[in-house]
Scaffold this motif. Structure first.
Motif, PDB file in Angstrom:
ATOM      1  N   ASN A  40      -7.624  52.993   4.254  1.00 18.10           N
ATOM      2  CA  ASN A  40      -8.792  52.576   4.766  1.00 18.10           C
ATOM      3  C   ASN A  40      -8.930  51.054   4.868  1.00 18.10           C
ATOM      4  O   ASN A  40      -8.402  50.389   3.987  1.00 18.10           O
ATOM      5  CB  ASN A  40     -10.105  53.305   3.947  1.00 18.10           C
ATOM      6  CG  ASN A  40     -10.053  54.408   4.183  1.00 18.10           C
ATOM      7  OD1 ASN A  40      -9.723  54.831   5.148  1.00 18.10           O
ATOM      8  ND2 ASN A  40     -10.861  55.313   3.254  1.00 18.10           N
ATOM      9  N   ILE A  41      -9.763  50.782   6.059  1.00 16.86           N
ATOM     10  CA  ILE A  41     -10.007  49.128   6.029  1.00 16.86           C
ATOM     11  C   ILE A  41     -11.471  49.089   6.228  1.00 16.86           C
ATOM     12  O   ILE A  41     -12.110  49.708   6.991  1.00 16.86           O
ATOM     13  CB  ILE A  41      -9.341  48.564   7.326  1.00 16.86           C
ATOM     14  CG1 ILE A  41      -7.670  48.794   7.231  1.00 16.86           C
ATOM     15  CG2 ILE A  41      -9.743  47.289   7.645  1.00 16.86           C
ATOM     16  CD1 ILE A  41      -7.100  48.576   8.569  1.00 16.86           C
ATOM     17  N   HIS A  42     -12.296  47.984   5.565  1.00 10.77           N
ATOM     18  CA  HIS A  42     -13.475  47.705   5.793  1.00 10.77           C
ATOM     19  C   HIS A  42     -13.536  46.159   6.255  1.00 10.77           C
ATOM     20  O   HIS A  42     -13.030  45.286   5.408  1.00 10.77           O
ATOM     21  CB  HIS A  42     -14.372  47.822   4.585  1.00 10.77           C
ATOM     22  CG  HIS A  42     -14.339  49.535   4.201  1.00 10.77           C
ATOM     23  ND1 HIS A  42     -15.299  50.033   4.469  1.00 10.77           N
ATOM     24  CD2 HIS A  42     -13.524  50.075   3.621  1.00 10.77           C
ATOM     25  CE1 HIS A  42     -15.117  51.406   3.935  1.00 10.77           C
ATOM     26  NE2 HIS A  42     -14.057  51.632   3.419  1.00 10.77           N
ATOM     27  N   ILE A  43     -14.373  45.797   7.364  1.00 10.01           N
ATOM     28  CA  ILE A  43     -14.816  44.527   7.741  1.00 10.01           C
ATOM     29  C   ILE A  43     -16.037  44.400   7.820  1.00 10.01           C
ATOM     30  O   ILE A  43     -16.822  45.320   8.138  1.00 10.01           O
ATOM     31  CB  ILE A  43     -14.142  44.384   9.165  1.00 10.01           C
ATOM     32  CG1 ILE A  43     -12.589  44.385   9.081  1.00 10.01           C
ATOM     33  CG2 ILE A  43     -14.657  43.068   9.584  1.00 10.01           C
ATOM     34  CD1 ILE A  43     -12.085  44.507  10.583  1.00 10.01           C
ATOM     35  N   HIS A  44     -16.728  43.505   6.962  1.00  7.14           N
ATOM     36  CA  HIS A  44     -18.035  42.923   6.628  1.00  7.14           C
ATOM     37  C   HIS A  44     -18.288  41.572   7.089  1.00  7.14           C
ATOM     38  O   HIS A  44     -17.787  40.971   6.820  1.00  7.14           O
ATOM     39  CB  HIS A  44     -18.595  43.478   5.328  1.00  7.14           C
ATOM     40  CG  HIS A  44     -18.288  44.397   4.596  1.00  7.14           C
ATOM     41  ND1 HIS A  44     -19.090  45.677   4.665  1.00  7.14           N
ATOM     42  CD2 HIS A  44     -17.091  45.063   3.878  1.00  7.14           C
ATOM     43  CE1 HIS A  44     -18.270  46.716   4.170  1.00  7.14           C
ATOM     44  NE2 HIS A  44     -17.208  46.379   3.609  1.00  7.14           N
ATOM     45  N   HIS A  45     -19.432  41.404   8.160  1.00  8.77           N
ATOM     46  CA  HIS A  45     -19.685  40.339   8.302  1.00  8.77           C
ATOM     47  C   HIS A  45     -21.434  40.072   7.737  1.00  8.77           C
ATOM     48  O   HIS A  45     -22.158  40.871   8.379  1.00  8.77           O
ATOM     49  CB  HIS A  45     -19.984  40.168  10.103  1.00  8.77           C
ATOM     50  CG  HIS A  45     -18.500  40.360  10.478  1.00  8.77           C
ATOM     51  ND1 HIS A  45     -18.159  41.660  11.315  1.00  8.77           N
ATOM     52  CD2 HIS A  45     -17.162  39.636  10.461  1.00  8.77           C
ATOM     53  CE1 HIS A  45     -17.051  41.536  11.845  1.00  8.77           C
ATOM     54  NE2 HIS A  45     -16.403  40.124  11.540  1.00  8.77           N
ATOM     55  N   GLU A  46     -21.624  38.704   7.264  1.00  7.31           N
ATOM     56  CA  GLU A  46     -22.709  38.528   6.799  1.00  7.31           C
ATOM     57  C   GLU A  46     -23.480  37.435   7.843  1.00  7.31           C
ATOM     58  O   GLU A  46     -24.429  37.535   8.073  1.00  7.31           O
ATOM     59  CB  GLU A  46     -22.792  37.922   5.156  1.00  7.31           C
ATOM     60  CG  GLU A  46     -24.012  37.416   4.938  1.00  7.31           C
ATOM     61  CD  GLU A  46     -23.984  36.837   3.581  1.00  7.31           C
ATOM     62  OE1 GLU A  46     -24.835  36.114   3.231  1.00  7.31           O
ATOM     63  OE2 GLU A  46     -23.171  37.118   2.756  1.00  7.31           O
ATOM     64  N   LEU A  47     -22.699  36.480   7.928  1.00  3.74           N
ATOM     65  CA  LEU A  47     -22.927  35.394   8.965  1.00  3.74           C
ATOM     66  C   LEU A  47     -21.968  34.839   9.731  1.00  3.74           C
ATOM     67  O   LEU A  47     -20.796  34.402   9.348  1.00  3.74           O
ATOM     68  CB  LEU A  47     -23.401  34.022   7.914  1.00  3.74           C
ATOM     69  CG  LEU A  47     -23.882  32.899   8.642  1.00  3.74           C
ATOM     70  CD1 LEU A  47     -24.857  33.020   9.421  1.00  3.74           C
ATOM     71  CD2 LEU A  47     -23.957  31.757   7.623  1.00  3.74           C
ATOM     72  N   ILE A  48     -22.381  35.008  11.196  1.00  4.08           N
ATOM     73  CA  ILE A  48     -21.500  34.668  12.029  1.00  4.08           C
ATOM     74  C   ILE A  48     -21.892  33.799  13.068  1.00  4.08           C
ATOM     75  O   ILE A  48     -23.024  33.931  13.727  1.00  4.08           O
ATOM     76  CB  ILE A  48     -20.777  35.743  13.052  1.00  4.08           C
ATOM     77  CG1 ILE A  48     -20.333  36.972  12.162  1.00  4.08           C
ATOM     78  CG2 ILE A  48     -19.874  35.502  14.221  1.00  4.08           C
ATOM     79  CD1 ILE A  48     -18.920  36.546  11.194  1.00  4.08           C
ATOM     80  N   ASN A  49     -21.404  32.414  13.124  1.00  5.09           N
ATOM     81  CA  ASN A  49     -21.776  31.276  13.973  1.00  5.09           C
ATOM     82  C   ASN A  49     -20.858  30.765  15.018  1.00  5.09           C
ATOM     83  O   ASN A  49     -20.155  29.335  14.384  1.00  5.09           O
ATOM     84  CB  ASN A  49     -22.906  30.337  13.050  1.00  5.09           C
ATOM     85  CG  ASN A  49     -23.613  29.346  14.029  1.00  5.09           C
ATOM     86  OD1 ASN A  49     -23.465  29.457  15.335  1.00  5.09           O
ATOM     87  ND2 ASN A  49     -24.204  28.297  13.232  1.00  5.09           N
TER      88      ASN A  49
END
Length: 193
Positions: free
Chosen positions: A159-168
């Motif tokens: 399994n792979i998890h990608i989490h984004h909190e802040l993208i600018n």
């Protein structure tokens, strides 16, 4: 037959509330512009019909599984990749055949041109239950105020998890996804460009 890969992307990021909490030691890295570090794993990660006991964390938002020096990746600089048409792009990774193998066997957490101008951190946390790769307050290249925080988690199950909190990101292309043996099979990828 290709293995099944679960790719989960979320728009939230919280170490405390993450549904896939990670344990184990935290290791911080200094990664220069367009570079990478080798990260040993405490488990075997099944990915794109291969099995890996180490990974490479790129400053430009990628976790790879093939030695970047051997692939001449040049740090996967300088933009995300539109894998739908690799022959019709100005990005030099595609325009130089010796650099194209750098796209093989990667997880693109937020592949773009990123640089730590001093306020950010690159680090990992993990043990035999999995490994998470963190880019915290890493800037868009040329724009130190454009901060980005995200992480990629990989697990012995594949399994792979990608989490984004802040993208600018305002001036570079971005890719989120995965690739297999892109050199031999141009359809061996899943991405959002």
């Amino acid at each position: 037959m290709a293995g099944l890969v679960l790719l989960v992307c979320s728009s939230s990021f919280s170490k405390a509330d993450d549904p896939v909490a990670m344990t184990g030691p935290i290791t911080e890295y200094t990664i220069s512009d367009d570079s990478w570090v080798h990260v040993p794993l405490d488990f075997t990660f099944p990915f794109q019909n291969g099995f890996y006991t180490s990974a490479y964390m790129f400053s430009n938002g990628v976790v790879g599984f093939i030695d970047p020096a051997a692939q001449q990746t040049y740090g996967l600089c300088c933009d995300g990749q539109n894998m739908l048409d690799p022959t019709n792009t100005t990005n030099y990774i595609y325009n130089n055949a010796t650099r194209a193998p750098g796209l093989n066997f990667n997880i693109f957490g937020l592949h773009t041109d990123l640089k730590n101008y001093g306020s950010g951190r690159f680090y990992t946390q993990g043990d035999s239950s999995g490994m998470r790769f963190f880019w915290e307050n890493i800037s868009e290249y040329g724009r130190p105020a454009n901060l980005n925080t995200f992480d990629v988690g990989i697990y012995p199950s594949g399994n792979i998890h990608i989490h984004h909190e802040l993208i600018n990101i305002t001036h570079h292309d971005v890719t989120v996804g995965i690739s297999g043996n892109f050199t031999d099979d141009v359809a061996n990828y899943t991405h959002f460009f």
